[in-house]
Enzyme design. Structure first.
Site, PDB file in Angstrom:
ATOM      1  N   ASP A  15      40.473 -82.401  66.574  1.00 11.78           N
ATOM      2  CA  ASP A  15      41.493 -81.394  66.312  1.00 11.78           C
ATOM      3  C   ASP A  15      41.236 -80.875  64.897  1.00 11.78           C
ATOM      4  O   ASP A  15      40.425 -81.436  64.143  1.00 11.78           O
ATOM      5  CB  ASP A  15      42.886 -82.007  66.451  1.00 11.78           C
ATOM      6  CG  ASP A  15      43.961 -80.966  66.751  1.00 11.78           C
ATOM      7  OD1 ASP A  15      43.675 -79.752  66.624  1.00 11.78           O
ATOM      8  OD2 ASP A  15      45.090 -81.349  67.096  1.00 11.78           O
ATOM      9  N   HIS A  43      50.602 -81.435  62.604  1.00 15.39           N
ATOM     10  CA  HIS A  43      50.290 -80.389  61.633  1.00 15.39           C
ATOM     11  C   HIS A  43      50.951 -80.683  60.288  1.00 15.39           C
ATOM     12  O   HIS A  43      50.510 -80.173  59.250  1.00 15.39           O
ATOM     13  CB  HIS A  43      50.784 -79.027  62.126  1.00 15.39           C
ATOM     14  CG  HIS A  43      50.060 -78.528  63.339  1.00 15.39           C
ATOM     15  ND1 HIS A  43      50.369 -78.951  64.608  1.00 15.39           N
ATOM     16  CD2 HIS A  43      49.040 -77.637  63.471  1.00 15.39           C
ATOM     17  CE1 HIS A  43      49.576 -78.348  65.473  1.00 15.39           C
ATOM     18  NE2 HIS A  43      48.758 -77.548  64.815  1.00 15.39           N
TER      19      HIS A  43
END
Length: 545
Positions: free
Chosen positions: A270, A198
């Site tokens: 993702d 992230h």
């Protein structure tokens, strides 16, 4: 309809966009990523193929899913990251212990753990379907063999390939028996990383042989169990592709996943808004590269309009073939055909019917204590803190992002009802760390009395660490030396518990709970011992205390 209009609708089908589970725009918890209703409705009416939801109660999400299907006017993929039961994300549904809890149980009782993992999957699928969701973004098939992993951690089903694979496959069987789709992630394996995708692009430097021995077996078992979809990982794996991360790599998604492992279901990226991708690629280019690599669905492009335009241009230029996009759309249609038909009208009451029996069984089965409770509650007669309420020191990442710690949570309410004073050690409060190697806690700021440590520590996205940077072994020893340690509960990380448990002196109770939710807190405090006066006062009082 013109050929160009057909192409636009086809491209829209391959996008999964993010929305709040709440109904009103002003309720969005993450407006940077969750589209406002006008934009969301326009994308769905144009043919967008899926929505990922976060936030809201189970009852409200049931209404939201029905609304999104009305806007779409076609079968729609509706998904959420409900890796720890649907109640992890949507209040009112079943919140279960994290998967790694069963990975630890698997070491002693593998068949029991497998049976519980399948029930875990059935419960998750049943709750998801009751809300109107048809796609569960789990199981995590990563092997969490790196205790410093800041983002996978307790989300994995095991820290070795055998447990991770057996339990993930059991979850798949359970979830998909409820006519929802499961998703094995994050391919080809995010377990052995010490950085969070992230925030940055992790590097996995392992050889092909190592990947085949450790990272890939859980995905192979999930595929053998019939998992409907696989999610990619934002990782660099030079042994497979020295140029591009796995999400954008044709050798990984087509060569390894499709051709070598024989996976024929949906491949979804993702989230493309993660820094591992956005720091290196524009929103349009990332979407095109993902489809070129072999992905079917683009999850959370940083800019949906830019992604749509770039994909259309890639088709016009010959960079992407329309046949490939049609094949991805067909895989999406086949997946949707496996899902239960949505209810004609949402039933908010049915959506909020948690399976507390299973949740409690999992909590009890996975609790660990440093020793059995003794008649005096595990305390020694010479302990100077015996019988005295003192300081309830709770460590957590942030009090503003802790759904497991409402004001009524047992970790707060039980000690406070018995006269203990709660002190929160968290990111936005003044630090209690003094910096000393042997005495890291500034005890003078706590006040007098015994100290009960309740440590909420686990890996989480965006956090950047797994909590190992804090000197809890030294802090525990400091409290022991000062004669002030009353007891310890670690919620979440097994790795911190493994560090602290051997340091607990005889007579000082300690408990490890993989779960952090109020139900787990209540049972952990029950197990801690009556000597601290924090257990249930009535048999069967449970977490409602």
């Amino acid at each position: 309809m013109s050929s160009e209009a057909d192409l636009q609708r086809l491209i829209h089908q391959l996008l999964v966009v993010r929305a709040s589970g709440t109904l009103a725009d002003h309720q969005r918890g993450y407006p940077r990523w969750e589209l406002p209703n006008a934009q969301l409705r326009a994308l769905l009416e144009a043919g967008a193929g899926g929505v990922i939801l976060l936030g809201g109660s189970a009852a409200e999400v049931a209404l939201r899913c029905a609304q999104l299907r009305r806007w779409a006017g076609q079968p729609l993929l509706l998904c959420a990251d409900v890796e720890e039961g649907v109640g992890q994300r949507f209040d009112g549904a079943t919140w279960l212990v994290p998967p790694l809890a069963l990975g630890r149980l698997y070491r002693q009782e593998p068949q029991r753990a497998i049976a519980l993992a399948e029930r875990y999957g059935r419960c998750t699928g049943r709750d998801a379907r009751a809300l109107g969701l048809n796609w569960v973004l789990g199981p995590v098939c990563d092997v969490n063999n790196n205790p410093a992993n800041p983002v996978i951690n307790v989300r994995a089903w095991g820290d070795d390939p055998a447990s991770a694979g057996a339990l993930a496959a059991a979850f798949v069987r359970g979830a998909q028996s409820e006519k929802v789709l499961a998703c094995a992630k994050h391919f080809p394996g995010h377990g052995d990383t010490s950085s969070d995708s992230h925030l940055t692009l992790p590097l996995l430097p392992h050889s092909r042989d190592r990947l085949a021995a450790i990272e890939l077996p859980p995905f192979e078992q999930a595929i053998a169990a019939g998992v409907a979809s696989v999610m990619t990982a934002h990782l660099m794996l030079p042994a497979l592709d020295p140029e591009r991360p796995a999400t954008l790599s044709r050798p990984v998604l087509t060569g390894l996943l499709r051709e070598q492992l024989g996976f024929g279901g949906l491949v979804v990226t993702d989230a493309l808004v993660m820094e591992a991708i956005t720091s290196r690629y524009g929103a349009g280019e990332a979407a095109v590269l993902a489809l070129e690599a072999g992905a079917d669905l683009v999850l959370m492009p940083a800019d949906a309009a830019a992604a749509i335009a770039a994909i259309a241009e890639a088709v016009h230029s010959g960079r992407l073939s329309r046949d490939q996009l049609e094949a991805s759309a067909e895989r999406r249609r086949r997946a949707l055909a496996c899902c239960a038909e949505p209810a004609a009208a949402p039933d908010p009451e049915a959506a909020a019917q948690p399976d507390q029996a299973l949740a409690l069984e999992l909590v009890i089965a996975t609790l660990e204590a440093s020793r059995e409770e003794t008649p005096d509650g595990g305390r020694t007669a010479t302990d100077p803190t015996a019988g005295q309420p003192g300081i309830n020191l709770i460590r957590l990442d942030s009090a503003l992002a802790a759904p497991f710690l409402p004001a009524t949570a047992p970790a707060l309410s039980r000690p406070e009802a018995r006269g203990w004073r709660s002190v929160l050690l968290e990111s936005r409060s003044p630090s209690l760390w003094s910096g000393g190697a042997d005495a890291p806690l500034a005890l003078e700021h706590l006040g007098p009395g015994p100290v009960l440590l309740q440590l909420f520590v686990r890996g989480n996205p965006f956090r950047g660490s797994a909590g190992s940077a804090e000197p809890w072994p030294a802090a525990l020893q400091q409290l022991v030396t000062a004669g002030r340690l009353a007891g310890v509960v670690v919620y979440g990380s097994p790795y911190l518990w493994e560090e602290l448990q051997p340091l607990l002196p005889a007579g000082i109770p300690g408990v490890y709970s993989p779960g952090q939710m109020p139900l787990a807190q209540a049972e952990a405090l029950n197990r801690l011992g009556r000597g601290l006066g924090l257990g249930d006062t009535e048999a069967g009082a449970g977490f409602t205390d």
